[in-house]
Design a protein around this motif. Structure first.
Motif, PDB file in Angstrom:
ATOM      1  N   GLY A   1      43.071  45.536  29.046  1.00 41.05           N
ATOM      2  CA  GLY A   1      42.471  46.176  29.997  1.00 41.05           C
ATOM      3  C   GLY A   1      42.749  47.566  29.789  1.00 41.05           C
ATOM      4  O   GLY A   1      43.572  47.924  28.869  1.00 41.05           O
ATOM      5  N   GLY A   2      42.478  48.466  30.575  1.00 40.33           N
ATOM      6  CA  GLY A   2      42.888  50.097  30.494  1.00 40.33           C
ATOM      7  C   GLY A   2      41.681  50.925  30.962  1.00 40.33           C
ATOM      8  O   GLY A   2      40.457  50.527  31.082  1.00 40.33           O
ATOM      9  N   PRO A   3      41.869  52.173  31.136  1.00 41.47           N
ATOM     10  CA  PRO A   3      40.991  53.321  31.625  1.00 41.47           C
ATOM     11  C   PRO A   3      39.801  53.403  30.470  1.00 41.47           C
ATOM     12  O   PRO A   3      39.916  52.971  29.401  1.00 41.47           O
ATOM     13  CB  PRO A   3      41.902  54.552  31.678  1.00 41.47           C
ATOM     14  N   VAL A   4      39.006  53.709  31.083  1.00 45.41           N
ATOM     15  CA  VAL A   4      37.514  54.133  30.241  1.00 45.41           C
ATOM     16  C   VAL A   4      37.834  55.085  28.945  1.00 45.41           C
ATOM     17  O   VAL A   4      38.629  56.151  28.939  1.00 45.41           O
ATOM     18  CB  VAL A   4      36.449  55.088  31.045  1.00 45.41           C
ATOM     19  N   GLY A   5      37.662  54.550  28.102  1.00 47.67           N
ATOM     20  CA  GLY A   5      37.511  55.147  26.497  1.00 47.67           C
ATOM     21  C   GLY A   5      38.992  55.259  25.961  1.00 47.67           C
ATOM     22  O   GLY A   5      39.141  55.954  25.055  1.00 47.67           O
TER      23      GLY A   5
ATOM     24  N   THR B   1      33.442  40.543  26.157  1.00 49.31           N
ATOM     25  CA  THR B   1      33.644  42.014  26.545  1.00 49.31           C
ATOM     26  C   THR B   1      33.257  42.094  28.199  1.00 49.31           C
ATOM     27  O   THR B   1      32.024  41.279  28.725  1.00 49.31           O
ATOM     28  CB  THR B   1      32.818  42.697  25.768  1.00 49.31           C
ATOM     29  N   ASN B   2      33.420  43.052  28.942  1.00 51.09           N
ATOM     30  CA  ASN B   2      32.914  43.233  30.223  1.00 51.09           C
ATOM     31  C   ASN B   2      32.353  44.576  30.160  1.00 51.09           C
ATOM     32  O   ASN B   2      33.055  45.574  29.780  1.00 51.09           O
ATOM     33  CB  ASN B   2      34.061  43.173  31.163  1.00 51.09           C
ATOM     34  N   ASP B   3      31.034  45.048  30.564  1.00 51.67           N
ATOM     35  CA  ASP B   3      30.672  46.257  30.707  1.00 51.67           C
ATOM     36  C   ASP B   3      29.876  46.356  32.043  1.00 51.67           C
ATOM     37  O   ASP B   3      29.671  45.242  32.647  1.00 51.67           O
ATOM     38  CB  ASP B   3      29.746  46.933  29.789  1.00 51.67           C
ATOM     39  N   ILE B   4      29.823  47.375  32.781  1.00 49.32           N
ATOM     40  CA  ILE B   4      29.262  47.336  33.915  1.00 49.32           C
ATOM     41  C   ILE B   4      27.543  47.185  33.835  1.00 49.32           C
ATOM     42  O   ILE B   4      27.088  46.072  34.487  1.00 49.32           O
ATOM     43  CB  ILE B   4      29.548  48.749  34.758  1.00 49.32           C
TER      44      ILE B   4
ATOM     45  N   GLY C   1      28.115  44.613  36.854  1.00 51.66           N
ATOM     46  CA  GLY C   1      27.275  45.158  37.885  1.00 51.66           C
ATOM     47  C   GLY C   1      28.153  46.083  39.023  1.00 51.66           C
ATOM     48  O   GLY C   1      27.502  46.837  39.549  1.00 51.66           O
ATOM     49  N   GLY C   2      29.327  45.683  38.967  1.00 51.95           N
ATOM     50  CA  GLY C   2      29.984  46.624  39.977  1.00 51.95           C
ATOM     51  C   GLY C   2      31.477  47.005  39.514  1.00 51.95           C
ATOM     52  O   GLY C   2      31.405  46.838  38.188  1.00 51.95           O
ATOM     53  N   CYS C   3      32.449  47.387  40.097  1.00 51.68           N
ATOM     54  CA  CYS C   3      33.639  47.799  39.447  1.00 51.68           C
ATOM     55  C   CYS C   3      34.064  46.588  38.563  1.00 51.68           C
ATOM     56  O   CYS C   3      34.333  45.601  39.012  1.00 51.68           O
ATOM     57  CB  CYS C   3      34.578  47.992  40.599  1.00 51.68           C
ATOM     58  N   PRO C   4      34.790  47.015  37.386  1.00 52.79           N
ATOM     59  CA  PRO C   4      34.944  46.082  36.389  1.00 52.79           C
ATOM     60  C   PRO C   4      36.167  45.356  36.806  1.00 52.79           C
ATOM     61  O   PRO C   4      36.215  44.117  36.570  1.00 52.79           O
ATOM     62  CB  PRO C   4      35.348  46.785  35.330  1.00 52.79           C
TER      63      PRO C   4
ATOM     64  N   GLY D   1      35.868  45.891  31.454  1.00 60.68           N
ATOM     65  CA  GLY D   1      35.370  47.135  31.334  1.00 60.68           C
ATOM     66  C   GLY D   1      36.423  48.185  31.649  1.00 60.68           C
ATOM     67  O   GLY D   1      37.432  47.996  32.252  1.00 60.68           O
ATOM     68  N   GLY D   2      35.927  49.322  31.482  1.00 59.67           N
ATOM     69  CA  GLY D   2      36.942  50.624  31.641  1.00 59.67           C
ATOM     70  C   GLY D   2      37.249  50.720  33.053  1.00 59.67           C
ATOM     71  O   GLY D   2      36.207  50.875  33.720  1.00 59.67           O
TER      72      GLY D   2
END
Ligand SMILES: Nc1nc2c(ncn2[C@@H]2O[C@H](COP(=O)(O)OP(=O)(O)OP(=O)(O)O)[C@@H](O)[C@H]2O)c(=O)[nH]1
Ligand SMILES: [Mg+2]
Length: 225
Positions: free
Chosen positions: A32-36, A60-63, A89-92, A125-126
């Motif tokens: 896990g961790g912030p975007v990018g 993987t998880n993406d929005i 679809g929503g907050c990761p 997801g980020g």
């Protein structure tokens, strides 16, 4: 003036019960961790290093997309059948912490579609510093932050920075470019983690992610039931 707290008091994090891993089940490691911050780059590095000695898969998880799974497939880090995606679809964090059903279903599909798996890497997801995996979804978790976010990030704490099983501070090669002091990051990480492990890495300088790889190997060694 003292800070105000949304729910009236400072946030506290307590140990949560862990899922029971039955014999023969693959170890599940959350990333896990912030975007990018470099989660997919780290997952790709681990796959490249481990794929010849282990049977592994990635979720993987993406929005809104399957961007990260597509990246891993495009770079052929694993055969397609070993890479699956959840679209949150929503907050990761919802999909990895609050309602983990889609991730559990995808894990079931990976297990059903592949010969005996030793390891499943689950990339979130980020998200932000509050996002961690449910202990019902993964056995251990890595939290990845990066130097470009500023050298204050480790001392901001939060469940990922403080309580993850391994904190990875990535992109040390960017420190001179963004004016980040790596000694400050090292000192603050040690202070908030109180003995829990952390590593500073650059996937650009060391694409094999040596220190993270050693930690993953250790998890596999101690965690096989
Ligand atoms: N300079 C530098 N760039 C890096 C490093 N690691 C990753 N990157 C780059 O950082 C960008 C983001 O990396 P990703 O692996 O996609 O990050 P992520 O955390 O998976 O991103 P999301 O899934 O969108 O949250 C990419 O362009 C990577 O090539 C590093 O150590 N140094
Ligand atoms: Mg990613």
């Amino acid at each position: 003036m003292p800070p105000h707290f949304l729910d009236g008091e400072p946030h506290r994090h307590t140990e949560r019960p862990k899922r029971v891993r039955t014999p023969g089940e693959p170890l599940r490691i959350g990333v896990g961790g912030p975007v990018g911050s470099g989660k997919t780059a780290l997952v790709a590095a681990l796959c490249r290093q481990l794929r010849d000695e282990l049977s592994l898969a990635v979720l993987t998880n993406d929005i809104y997309t399957t961007e990260d799974a597509d990246f891993l497939r495009r770079h052929a880090v694993l055969p397609d059948t070993r890479i699956a995606a959840v679209q949150t679809g929503g907050c990761p964090h919802t999909a990895i912490r609050d309602d983990i059903t889609a991730n559990l279903d995808a894990i079931d599909d990976l297990i059903a579609g592949n010969d005996r798996l030793d390891l499943i890497l689950v990339e979130s997801g980020g998200d932000n510093l509050t996002a961690t995996f449910s202990s019902g979804l993964v056995d251990v978790q890595i939290f990845v932050v990066d130097v470009a976010g500023g050298d204050k990030v480790p001392r901001k704490g939060g469940p990922g920075v403080t309580y993850s099983d391994l904190l990875v501070i990535n992109k040390t090669d960017l420190a001179p470019l963004v004016g980040a002091d790596l000694d400050v990051m090292r000192r603050d990480a040690a202070a908030v983690r109180d003995g829990r492990p952390f590593v500073l890495i650059s996937l650009t300088d060391d694409p094999t992610a040596t220190d993270v790889l050693s930690w993953v190997r250790e998890q596999l060694r101690v965690a096989v039931p």
